[in-house]
Design an enzyme around this catalytic site. Structure first.
Site, PDB file in Angstrom:
ATOM      1  CG  ASP A 158      54.475  -1.090  78.183  1.00 14.16           C
ATOM      2  OD1 ASP A 158      54.322  -0.766  76.980  1.00 14.16           O
ATOM      3  OD2 ASP A 158      54.260  -0.292  79.121  1.00 14.16           O
ATOM      4  CG  ASP A 168      50.661  -1.453  82.484  1.00 12.06           C
ATOM      5  OD1 ASP A 168      50.807  -1.140  83.677  1.00 12.06           O
ATOM      6  OD2 ASP A 168      51.610  -1.799  81.753  1.00 12.06           O
TER       7      ASP A 168
END
Length: 263
Positions: free
Chosen positions: A110, A130
Protein backbone atom coordinates in the site's frame (compact mmCIF):
# COMPACT_ATOMS: atom_id res chain seq x y z
CA UNK A 1 -3.52 2.67 -25.84
CA UNK A 2 -6.95 1.45 -24.77
CA UNK A 3 -6.74 -0.30 -21.41
CA UNK A 4 -8.75 -3.42 -20.57
CA UNK A 5 -11.29 -3.29 -17.74
CA UNK A 6 -9.66 -3.74 -14.34
CA UNK A 7 -10.94 -4.85 -10.95
CA UNK A 8 -8.47 -3.61 -8.32
CA UNK A 9 -8.77 -5.09 -4.82
CA UNK A 10 -6.74 -3.77 -1.88
CA UNK A 11 -6.84 -5.95 1.24
CA UNK A 12 -6.16 -3.95 4.39
CA UNK A 13 -6.07 -4.87 8.06
CA UNK A 14 -9.70 -3.91 8.67
CA UNK A 15 -11.24 -3.29 5.26
CA UNK A 16 -11.13 -4.41 1.65
CA UNK A 17 -11.32 -1.63 -0.92
CA UNK A 18 -12.51 -2.59 -4.41
CA UNK A 19 -12.50 -0.45 -7.54
CA UNK A 20 -13.59 -1.02 -11.14
CA UNK A 21 -11.62 0.83 -13.82
CA UNK A 22 -12.88 1.32 -17.35
CA UNK A 23 -10.22 2.44 -19.85
CA UNK A 24 -8.04 3.60 -16.95
CA UNK A 25 -10.73 5.63 -15.16
CA UNK A 26 -12.20 4.69 -11.79
CA UNK A 27 -15.82 3.89 -12.59
CA UNK A 28 -17.09 2.55 -9.24
CA UNK A 29 -15.71 1.53 -5.85
CA UNK A 30 -16.84 -0.17 -2.66
CA UNK A 31 -15.42 -0.83 0.80
CA UNK A 32 -16.31 -3.87 2.91
CA UNK A 33 -15.16 -5.32 6.22
CA UNK A 34 -12.25 -7.70 5.69
CA UNK A 35 -14.02 -10.45 7.69
CA UNK A 36 -17.37 -10.17 5.87
CA UNK A 37 -17.19 -12.78 3.12
CA UNK A 38 -20.78 -12.32 1.95
CA UNK A 39 -20.39 -8.54 1.61
CA UNK A 40 -17.15 -9.09 -0.30
CA UNK A 41 -18.84 -11.54 -2.69
CA UNK A 42 -21.70 -9.11 -3.29
CA UNK A 43 -19.29 -6.25 -3.94
CA UNK A 44 -17.28 -8.27 -6.45
CA UNK A 45 -20.39 -9.42 -8.29
CA UNK A 46 -21.83 -5.91 -8.54
CA UNK A 47 -18.54 -4.48 -9.81
CA UNK A 48 -17.87 -7.12 -12.46
CA UNK A 49 -21.46 -7.43 -13.70
CA UNK A 50 -20.98 -4.70 -16.39
CA UNK A 51 -18.13 -6.75 -17.89
CA UNK A 52 -20.68 -9.07 -19.52
CA UNK A 53 -21.92 -6.12 -21.61
CA UNK A 54 -18.64 -4.33 -22.30
CA UNK A 55 -15.47 -4.66 -24.00
CA UNK A 56 -13.74 -6.83 -26.48
CA UNK A 57 -10.66 -6.61 -24.22
CA UNK A 58 -10.16 -9.30 -21.59
CA UNK A 59 -10.82 -7.90 -18.10
CA UNK A 60 -8.02 -8.06 -15.53
CA UNK A 61 -8.07 -8.63 -11.78
CA UNK A 62 -5.29 -7.17 -9.63
CA UNK A 63 -4.94 -7.63 -5.89
CA UNK A 64 -2.73 -5.99 -3.27
CA UNK A 65 -2.55 -6.97 0.39
CA UNK A 66 -1.07 -5.95 3.73
CA UNK A 67 -3.02 -8.67 5.54
CA UNK A 68 -1.26 -12.07 5.25
CA UNK A 69 -3.92 -13.79 7.35
CA UNK A 70 -6.70 -12.98 4.86
CA UNK A 71 -5.02 -12.64 1.49
CA UNK A 72 -5.14 -16.30 0.40
CA UNK A 73 -8.88 -16.53 1.07
CA UNK A 74 -9.53 -13.23 -0.73
CA UNK A 75 -7.46 -14.28 -3.75
CA UNK A 76 -9.33 -17.60 -3.95
CA UNK A 77 -12.71 -15.86 -3.69
CA UNK A 78 -11.71 -13.35 -6.36
CA UNK A 79 -10.77 -16.09 -8.80
CA UNK A 80 -14.03 -17.91 -8.09
CA UNK A 81 -16.37 -14.94 -8.43
CA UNK A 82 -14.68 -13.27 -11.42
CA UNK A 83 -13.63 -16.35 -13.37
CA UNK A 84 -10.36 -14.55 -14.10
CA UNK A 85 -6.75 -15.18 -13.05
CA UNK A 86 -5.72 -12.91 -10.18
CA UNK A 87 -2.46 -10.98 -10.53
CA UNK A 88 -0.74 -9.82 -7.37
CA UNK A 89 1.02 -6.50 -6.83
CA UNK A 90 4.77 -7.02 -6.46
CA UNK A 91 4.52 -10.81 -6.89
CA UNK A 92 3.35 -10.54 -10.51
CA UNK A 93 3.37 -6.81 -11.31
CA UNK A 94 5.95 -4.54 -9.66
CA UNK A 95 4.84 -1.12 -8.51
CA UNK A 96 6.40 1.41 -10.92
CA UNK A 97 8.11 3.63 -8.38
CA UNK A 98 11.81 4.20 -7.74
CA UNK A 99 13.11 3.08 -4.35
CA UNK A 100 15.91 4.31 -2.14
CA UNK A 101 15.73 1.86 0.74
CA UNK A 102 17.92 -0.49 2.72
CA UNK A 103 18.59 -3.70 0.80
CA UNK A 104 16.56 -5.83 3.22
CA UNK A 105 13.59 -3.44 3.34
CA UNK A 106 10.15 -4.85 2.45
CA UNK A 107 7.76 -1.88 2.45
CA UNK A 108 4.04 -2.57 2.44
CA UNK A 109 2.44 -2.75 -0.98
CA UNK A 110 0.00 0.00 0.00
CA UNK A 111 2.85 2.42 0.77
CA UNK A 112 4.44 1.80 -2.64
CA UNK A 113 1.11 2.10 -4.46
CA UNK A 114 0.24 5.33 -2.65
CA UNK A 115 3.66 6.75 -3.52
CA UNK A 116 3.29 5.83 -7.19
CA UNK A 117 -0.18 7.37 -7.39
CA UNK A 118 0.77 10.54 -5.54
CA UNK A 119 3.76 11.21 -7.77
CA UNK A 120 1.87 10.29 -10.94
CA UNK A 121 -0.73 12.92 -10.10
CA UNK A 122 1.58 15.67 -8.83
CA UNK A 123 4.97 15.16 -10.52
CA UNK A 124 6.68 16.92 -7.59
CA UNK A 125 8.17 15.90 -4.23
CA UNK A 126 5.41 14.83 -1.88
CA UNK A 127 4.68 13.56 1.60
CA UNK A 128 2.18 10.69 1.45
CA UNK A 129 0.12 10.21 4.60
CA UNK A 130 -2.00 7.08 5.12
CA UNK A 131 -4.23 7.10 8.20
CA UNK A 132 -5.56 3.62 8.78
CA UNK A 133 -4.84 1.00 11.41
CA UNK A 134 -1.33 2.42 11.31
CA UNK A 135 -0.25 5.92 10.33
CA UNK A 136 2.45 6.10 7.69
CA UNK A 137 4.11 9.27 6.50
CA UNK A 138 6.37 8.64 3.51
CA UNK A 139 8.58 10.81 1.31
CA UNK A 140 8.71 10.71 -2.48
CA UNK A 141 11.32 12.98 -4.03
CA UNK A 142 11.00 15.15 -7.11
CA UNK A 143 12.24 12.33 -9.35
CA UNK A 144 9.50 9.99 -8.13
CA UNK A 145 11.72 7.91 -5.84
CA UNK A 146 10.22 6.41 -2.68
CA UNK A 147 12.49 6.90 0.34
CA UNK A 148 10.34 5.38 3.08
CA UNK A 149 9.32 7.36 6.15
CA UNK A 150 7.67 6.57 9.48
CA UNK A 151 5.12 4.07 10.78
CA UNK A 152 3.12 4.73 13.94
CA UNK A 153 -0.09 3.46 15.56
CA UNK A 154 -3.29 4.86 14.09
CA UNK A 155 -5.79 6.80 16.14
CA UNK A 156 -8.03 3.78 16.75
CA UNK A 157 -5.09 1.59 17.71
CA UNK A 158 -3.86 4.20 20.17
CA UNK A 159 -7.27 4.44 21.84
CA UNK A 160 -7.56 0.64 22.00
CA UNK A 161 -4.09 0.33 23.53
CA UNK A 162 -4.89 2.88 26.24
CA UNK A 163 -8.13 1.09 27.14
CA UNK A 164 -6.38 -2.29 27.33
CA UNK A 165 -3.29 -1.20 29.23
CA UNK A 166 -4.92 1.39 31.50
CA UNK A 167 -8.04 -0.20 33.03
CA UNK A 168 -9.41 3.09 34.35
CA UNK A 169 -9.71 4.44 30.80
CA UNK A 170 -12.77 3.64 28.66
CA UNK A 171 -12.97 1.84 25.33
CA UNK A 172 -14.15 4.31 22.71
CA UNK A 173 -14.24 5.03 19.01
CA UNK A 174 -12.27 7.89 17.55
CA UNK A 175 -13.92 11.20 16.74
CA UNK A 176 -12.20 14.55 16.21
CA UNK A 177 -12.15 16.48 19.50
CA UNK A 178 -14.53 19.39 19.93
CA UNK A 179 -11.69 21.62 21.22
CA UNK A 180 -7.99 21.19 22.03
CA UNK A 181 -8.41 20.92 25.79
CA UNK A 182 -10.34 17.84 26.87
CA UNK A 183 -12.57 18.71 29.81
CA UNK A 184 -13.37 15.04 30.49
CA UNK A 185 -11.54 11.74 30.05
CA UNK A 186 -13.13 10.81 26.72
CA UNK A 187 -12.39 14.18 25.10
CA UNK A 188 -8.89 14.22 26.59
CA UNK A 189 -8.12 10.83 25.02
CA UNK A 190 -9.52 11.84 21.64
CA UNK A 191 -7.67 15.15 21.72
CA UNK A 192 -4.43 13.41 22.67
CA UNK A 193 -4.40 11.00 19.76
CA UNK A 194 -5.73 13.58 17.28
CA UNK A 195 -3.11 16.22 18.07
CA UNK A 196 -0.41 13.60 18.53
CA UNK A 197 -0.95 12.24 15.02
CA UNK A 198 -1.17 15.71 13.50
CA UNK A 199 2.01 16.68 15.34
CA UNK A 200 3.79 13.62 13.93
CA UNK A 201 2.66 14.46 10.41
CA UNK A 202 3.68 18.11 10.70
CA UNK A 203 7.09 17.19 12.15
CA UNK A 204 7.81 14.70 9.39
CA UNK A 205 6.75 17.04 6.59
CA UNK A 206 9.18 19.63 7.98
CA UNK A 207 11.91 16.98 8.24
CA UNK A 208 11.32 15.94 4.62
CA UNK A 209 11.57 19.60 3.57
CA UNK A 210 14.86 20.06 5.43
CA UNK A 211 16.29 16.86 3.97
CA UNK A 212 15.23 17.49 0.38
CA UNK A 213 15.55 21.27 0.25
CA UNK A 214 11.97 21.74 -0.93
CA UNK A 215 8.65 21.70 0.88
CA UNK A 216 6.72 18.64 -0.31
CA UNK A 217 3.08 18.66 -1.26
CA UNK A 218 1.02 16.64 1.22
CA UNK A 219 -1.38 13.94 0.03
CA UNK A 220 -3.53 12.10 2.57
CA UNK A 221 -5.50 8.86 2.28
CA UNK A 222 -6.89 6.13 4.53
CA UNK A 223 -10.03 5.52 6.55
CA UNK A 224 -9.28 8.19 9.16
CA UNK A 225 -7.83 10.77 6.77
CA UNK A 226 -10.90 12.98 6.56
CA UNK A 227 -11.46 13.00 10.33
CA UNK A 228 -7.83 13.89 11.10
CA UNK A 229 -6.82 16.02 8.10
CA UNK A 230 -9.98 17.82 6.99
CA UNK A 231 -9.61 21.63 6.75
CA UNK A 232 -5.92 21.53 7.69
CA UNK A 233 -3.90 23.99 5.64
CA UNK A 234 -0.91 21.62 5.62
CA UNK A 235 -2.81 19.18 3.38
CA UNK A 236 -2.82 19.78 -0.37
CA UNK A 237 -5.01 16.85 -1.36
CA UNK A 238 -7.27 14.26 0.25
CA UNK A 239 -7.41 11.16 -1.97
CA UNK A 240 -9.63 8.38 -0.68
CA UNK A 241 -8.82 6.10 -3.64
CA UNK A 242 -5.05 6.64 -3.72
CA UNK A 243 -4.16 2.94 -3.30
CA UNK A 244 -6.60 1.89 -6.03
CA UNK A 245 -5.17 4.56 -8.33
CA UNK A 246 -1.70 3.17 -7.64
CA UNK A 247 -2.96 -0.25 -8.69
CA UNK A 248 -4.35 1.17 -11.93
CA UNK A 249 -0.98 2.83 -12.63
CA UNK A 250 0.76 -0.50 -11.97
CA UNK A 251 -1.60 -2.24 -14.39
CA UNK A 252 -1.26 0.50 -17.00
CA UNK A 253 2.54 0.33 -16.84
CA UNK A 254 2.49 -3.46 -17.25
CA UNK A 255 0.15 -3.17 -20.26
CA UNK A 256 2.43 -0.59 -21.88
CA UNK A 257 5.49 -2.78 -21.33
CA UNK A 258 3.68 -5.81 -22.80
CA UNK A 259 2.55 -3.86 -25.86
CA UNK A 260 6.07 -2.54 -26.40
CA UNK A 261 7.50 -6.05 -26.13
CA UNK A 262 4.92 -7.35 -28.66
CA UNK A 263 5.56 -4.58 -31.18
Amino acid sequence: MKLPPLLAVSVGNRRVRLGRFEDGKLDASQTVDVEDASAFEAAVQSLVEPWALSSDLEPAVLMASVNPAREAAVEKALAKHTGRPVARVERDLPVPVGRQLDSEALPGEDRLLNAAAAFDGLKVACAVVDLGTAVTVDFVDGAGTFHGGVIAPGVGLQLDAMAKRLPHLPTLAFEPPKEPIGHNTVEAMRSGVYHGVRGLISTMVEAFAETSGQFPMVVATGGDAEAVMQDWELVDRLAADLTLLGMQITHRTACAARDEADS
